[in-house]
Design an enzyme around this catalytic site. Structure first.
Site, PDB file in Angstrom:
ATOM      1  N   LEU A  30       0.814  -1.218   0.000  1.00 37.52           N
ATOM      2  CA  LEU A  30       0.000   0.000   0.000  1.00 37.52           C
ATOM      3  C   LEU A  30       0.848   1.268   0.000  1.00 37.52           C
ATOM      4  O   LEU A  30       1.856   1.353   0.700  1.00 37.52           O
ATOM      5  CB  LEU A  30      -0.927   0.018   1.220  1.00 37.52           C
ATOM      6  N   GLY A  39      -1.666   6.491  -2.410  1.00 39.04           N
ATOM      7  CA  GLY A  39      -2.855   6.395  -3.264  1.00 39.04           C
ATOM      8  C   GLY A  39      -3.895   5.467  -2.633  1.00 39.04           C
ATOM      9  O   GLY A  39      -5.089   5.805  -2.557  1.00 39.04           O
ATOM     10  N   HIS A  40      -3.427   4.303  -2.171  1.00 41.48           N
ATOM     11  CA  HIS A  40      -4.353   3.378  -1.497  1.00 41.48           C
ATOM     12  C   HIS A  40      -4.926   4.022  -0.240  1.00 41.48           C
ATOM     13  O   HIS A  40      -6.111   3.851   0.080  1.00 41.48           O
ATOM     14  CB  HIS A  40      -3.626   2.093  -1.092  1.00 41.48           C
ATOM     15  N   GLY A  94      -8.648   3.582  -7.739  1.00 36.20           N
ATOM     16  CA  GLY A  94      -7.845   4.727  -8.155  1.00 36.20           C
ATOM     17  C   GLY A  94      -7.990   4.983  -9.650  1.00 36.20           C
ATOM     18  O   GLY A  94      -8.213   4.062 -10.435  1.00 36.20           O
ATOM     19  N   SER A 105       2.610   4.294  -7.320  1.00 40.42           N
ATOM     20  CA  SER A 105       2.355   2.944  -7.803  1.00 40.42           C
ATOM     21  C   SER A 105       3.199   1.987  -6.989  1.00 40.42           C
ATOM     22  O   SER A 105       4.343   2.311  -6.640  1.00 40.42           O
ATOM     23  CB  SER A 105       2.760   2.836  -9.283  1.00 40.42           C
TER      24      SER A 105
END
Ligand code: PAF
Length: 284
Positions: free
Chosen positions: A35, A38-39, A149, A187
């Site tokens: 993670l 973004g997560h 996302g 990412s």
């Protein structure tokens, strides 16, 4: 605070049934783990939208091609669970491959048109694997809302379409890309990049930003917008372009001529051996 771990579809389903019987609204964030911020932004929005929050962590073999990075995909369950606890996750659903794809498994979901082109062209079978696993995860978790996302833009459109086509009751929410301060889209695969590749990887976000400024400056011609971005990607040492395309923001049809509706400029490129993707939305 600790997060409860559930490992099988039936146990997950039983937990969700109990929540629903209690009138609880279930928010769900499906991931492949490792993670990043973004997560975390998905989890935080999930926390706001649900009474209970479920995170799944499953590195899904059916969405990886035979020559892709399934076995070396980065993993850090301990770290993920710590982040999940901080974000207020109640349950981490962490099935293993035999629980998801038992012997004799043979059922797949194919979103026929949206999965063509873009990442679908260079990753045959990828979106069939994504759609299948997301449907299975939604069936186990039975969420009111699921969050994804927008970095995986084509994936989001495939999932939206599947949800509509198969009459799934879950609301699908897409959230903006979270970027590093220098613009690199977050990412899990960024973990593969050497320091040098990390610098080269900025070509993707810089190229998209150049197109965005041209667009803001009034440029509406699709091929000129693409060419503006391409200049920053062509002939870059260590960057091999897979695609750079302007497509309709919903149908993902290729845009030619003038941009008159919301579009997505999407890029995929190999930096060293790592395939990265990024995109921006442009709305007239
Ligand atoms: O975006 C991802 O992490 C994966 O593709 C998903 C949606 C969890 C399906 O495996």
């Amino acid at each position: 605070v600790s997060v409860e771990i559930i490992k099988t579809p039936s146990a997950m389903r039983a937990r969700s049934d109990a929540w629903r019987a209690d009138g609880k609204r279930i928010a769900f964030v499906p991931t492949m783990g490792y993670l990043h911020e973004g997560h975390v932004s998905l989890l935080e929005e999930g926390r706001r939208r649900g009474d209970v929050l479920v995170l799944s962590i499953f590195v899904n073999p059916t969405q990886f091609g035979p020559k892709e990075d399934l076995s070396r995909y980065p993993r850090d369950l301990e770290g993920d669970l710590a982040k999940a606890a901080r974000a207020g996750v109640e349950v981490a659903y962490v099935p293993d491959a035999p629980a998801m794809y038992p012997d004799g498994y043979q059922t797949y979901v194919d979103v026929e048109r949206l999965r063509e082109g873009l990442c679908g062209a260079s990753r045959p079978g990828h979106f069939r694997g994504v759609a299948t696993v997301v449907l299975k995860l939604l069936n186990a978790v039975q969420p009111n809302v699921a969050l994804f996302g927008m970095k995986d833009y084509q994936q989001l459109q495939v999932i939206r379409r599947m949800t509509r086509d198969l009459d799934l009751p879950t609301e699908i929410v897409g959230l903006p890309i979270v970027r590093e301060p220098d613009g690199l889209a977050m990412s899990s695969r960024n973990a593969y990049l050497s320091a040098d590749e990390r610098t080269r990887a900025l070509a993707l976000s810089h190229a998209l930003a150049a197109a965005r400024s041209a667009f803001t400056g009034g440029e509406r011609d699709a091929s000129r917008l693409v060419a503006t971005a391409r200049q920053l990607l062509d002939d870059r040492d260590g960057v091999r372009l897979d695609y750079l395309e302007l497509r309709d923001g919903e149908s993902l049809e290729l845009i030619e001529g003038a941009v008159t509706r919301p579009v997505v400029l999407a890029v995929a490129a190999f930096v060293g051996n790592t395939r990265l993707i990024d995109n921006i939305l442009l709305a007239p």
